[in-house]
Design a protein around this motif. Structure first.
Motif, PDB file in Angstrom:
ATOM      1  N   ARG A 130       0.769  -1.320  -0.161  1.00  0.00           N
ATOM      2  CA  ARG A 130      -0.103   0.147   0.025  1.00  0.00           C
ATOM      3  C   ARG A 130       0.941   1.167   0.093  1.00  0.00           C
ATOM      4  O   ARG A 130       0.320   2.522  -0.142  1.00  0.00           O
ATOM      5  CB  ARG A 130      -0.882   0.067   1.041  1.00  0.00           C
ATOM      6  CG  ARG A 130      -2.037  -1.158   1.243  1.00  0.00           C
ATOM      7  CD  ARG A 130      -2.829  -1.151   2.595  1.00  0.00           C
ATOM      8  NE  ARG A 130      -1.885  -0.621   3.870  1.00  0.00           N
ATOM      9  CZ  ARG A 130      -1.384  -1.771   4.793  1.00  0.00           C
ATOM     10  NH1 ARG A 130      -1.475  -2.951   4.168  1.00  0.00           N
ATOM     11  NH2 ARG A 130      -0.700  -1.076   5.755  1.00  0.00           N
ATOM     12  N   ASN A 131       2.045   1.212   0.125  1.00  0.00           N
ATOM     13  CA  ASN A 131       2.944   2.205   0.210  1.00  0.00           C
ATOM     14  C   ASN A 131       4.023   2.463  -0.742  1.00  0.00           C
ATOM     15  O   ASN A 131       3.574   2.334  -1.889  1.00  0.00           O
ATOM     16  CB  ASN A 131       3.532   2.126   1.611  1.00  0.00           C
ATOM     17  CG  ASN A 131       2.666   2.389   2.717  1.00  0.00           C
ATOM     18  OD1 ASN A 131       2.019   3.421   2.966  1.00  0.00           O
ATOM     19  ND2 ASN A 131       2.610   1.325   3.771  1.00  0.00           N
ATOM     20  N   ASP A 132       5.213   2.718  -0.399  1.00  0.00           N
ATOM     21  CA  ASP A 132       6.173   3.554  -1.443  1.00  0.00           C
ATOM     22  C   ASP A 132       7.196   2.314  -1.917  1.00  0.00           C
ATOM     23  O   ASP A 132       7.718   1.508  -1.065  1.00  0.00           O
ATOM     24  CB  ASP A 132       6.794   4.757  -0.801  1.00  0.00           C
ATOM     25  CG  ASP A 132       5.719   5.670  -0.347  1.00  0.00           C
ATOM     26  OD1 ASP A 132       4.689   5.749  -1.085  1.00  0.00           O
ATOM     27  OD2 ASP A 132       5.826   6.495   0.480  1.00  0.00           O
ATOM     28  N   PHE A 133       7.661   2.639  -3.156  1.00  0.00           N
ATOM     29  CA  PHE A 133       8.870   2.033  -3.644  1.00  0.00           C
ATOM     30  C   PHE A 133       9.565   3.158  -4.449  1.00  0.00           C
ATOM     31  O   PHE A 133       9.082   4.204  -4.927  1.00  0.00           O
ATOM     32  CB  PHE A 133       8.484   1.059  -4.692  1.00  0.00           C
ATOM     33  CG  PHE A 133       9.426   0.040  -5.239  1.00  0.00           C
ATOM     34  CD1 PHE A 133       9.984  -0.731  -4.575  1.00  0.00           C
ATOM     35  CD2 PHE A 133      10.183   0.265  -6.537  1.00  0.00           C
ATOM     36  CE1 PHE A 133      11.064  -1.534  -4.860  1.00  0.00           C
ATOM     37  CE2 PHE A 133      11.114  -0.648  -7.071  1.00  0.00           C
ATOM     38  CZ  PHE A 133      11.508  -1.556  -6.121  1.00  0.00           C
ATOM     39  N   GLY A 134      10.810   2.917  -4.602  1.00  0.00           N
ATOM     40  CA  GLY A 134      11.525   3.991  -5.592  1.00  0.00           C
ATOM     41  C   GLY A 134      12.898   3.268  -6.258  1.00  0.00           C
ATOM     42  O   GLY A 134      13.329   2.155  -5.801  1.00  0.00           O
TER      43      GLY A 134
END
Length: 322
Positions: A130-134
């Motif tokens: 549900r959150n972030d990747f980079g």
């Protein structure tokens, strides 16, 4: 570590695609929600644009790949392997299970004198589906790509029409075991080396710091009690380095001196940002337990750190009292 020779003549293909808006990387890379990176061709486009921006340096080069282990790391590495193979990259050095702290990537790039690295992290941002990747790029000096490189990547993202891919290169369990794998792709050798993520970094630390003196400090001597530390990796990538350095090398106690040192793809549903809000437990433990002399917490990829010292240590450092 073992050697695996996979002699097979794999062929790359060209896949048609269209640009995505908003793929402009900053100095900390391209950060989006995981579900954005999971969109069809989104990650493939960006990886191909990174390689396109490297230009003539790409052919026959070596790249380091790894990250903080957050959700989507394995899928992204699978994509990177198949695209790198099709784009005439000669070798990838990848951390076991996809794990590398950002400082470790920088160290490996300099030590092995390679073209650069692809770091899979969103730093202190929360992880999980549900959150972030980079995705960020480091260049041959080990540091983050400068504006000239990130601008070139962004220009590529606005005009990309195709990416190269090696569909039959099996990658699903490749990072699960350490070893060297050699493939034939379009008649060229392509090597994937899966390594222990801590070895090179610990060797570098031993060149900078006196581990024997640190070990004596942590364990104590006949004349001085142990220097009691509490190290919190916040379920991020530094856990493997904390275990290797503090527990195995310096003799810290695995139950009393370190906490949350198993990397989790969602960071255990916590925010891996070492500040007075998210690392409050560490601050409270050092403050409330007078036996602790020093505490430290790390962010998800091992770049940011919060340090806490006990009141008694502050007095000793400032006034020289014992």
């Amino acid at each position: 570590m073992f050697q695996v020779e996979v002699i097979m003549d794999l062929s790359s293909v060209v896949i048609q695609t269209t640009p995505f808006e908003g793929q402009k990387p900053g100095t900390s890379g391209l950060r989006k929600k995981v579900k954005v990176f999971m969109e069809k061709n989104y990650t493939e486009n960006f990886i191909q644009c990174i390689l396109n921006a490297l230009g003539s340096k790409l052919q026959g080069c070596t790249l380091v790949v790894g990250g903080d282990g957050r959700y989507f790391t394995k899928q992204a590495i699978n994509i990177i392997i198949r695209i790198a193979a099709a784009n005439e990259v000669a070798k990838l050095i990848i951390g076991h299970l996809g794990i590398f702290s950002t400082p470790a990537v920088s160290s490996l790039i300099r030590t092995h004198k390679v073209l650069g690295g692809i770091v899979l992290t969103a730093s202190h941002n929360p992880g999980g589906i549900r959150n972030d990747f980079g995705i960020k790029v480091n260049i041959d000096n080990g540091g983050p790509a400068p504006d000239s490189v990130t601008d070139a990547i962004y220009e590529e993202t606005k005009k990309i029409k195709e990416y190269k891919f090696t569909p039959k290169l099996e990658t699903d369990r490749l990072i699960d075991n350490m070893g060297t794998h050699t493939y034939k792709v379009d008649g060229r050798d392509f090597v994937v080396e899966i390594i222990d993520p801590t070895t090179d970094y610990v060797n570098l630390m031993k060149q900078i710091f006196d581990f024997q003196k640190l070990r004596d400090l942590i364990r104590g001597t006949d004349k001085r009690p142990p220097f009691n530390v509490l190290i919190d990796s916040m379920n991020g990538v530094t856990g493997v380095y904390v275990r290797k350095i503090f527990v195995e090398e310096l003799g810290a106690h695995p139950d009393n001196n370190v906490t949350r040192i198993v990397p989790l793809d969602n960071f255990g549903e916590i925010h891996p940002d070492p500040n007075l809000t998210y690392a409050k437990d560490l601050v409270d433990k050092v403050k409330d337990n007078p036996t602790y002399d020093f505490g430290a917490a790390f962010d998800g990829d091992g770049v940011s750190i919060l340090c806490v010292v006990s009141l008694s240590l502050i007095i000793v450092l400032r006034f020289g009292m014992t």
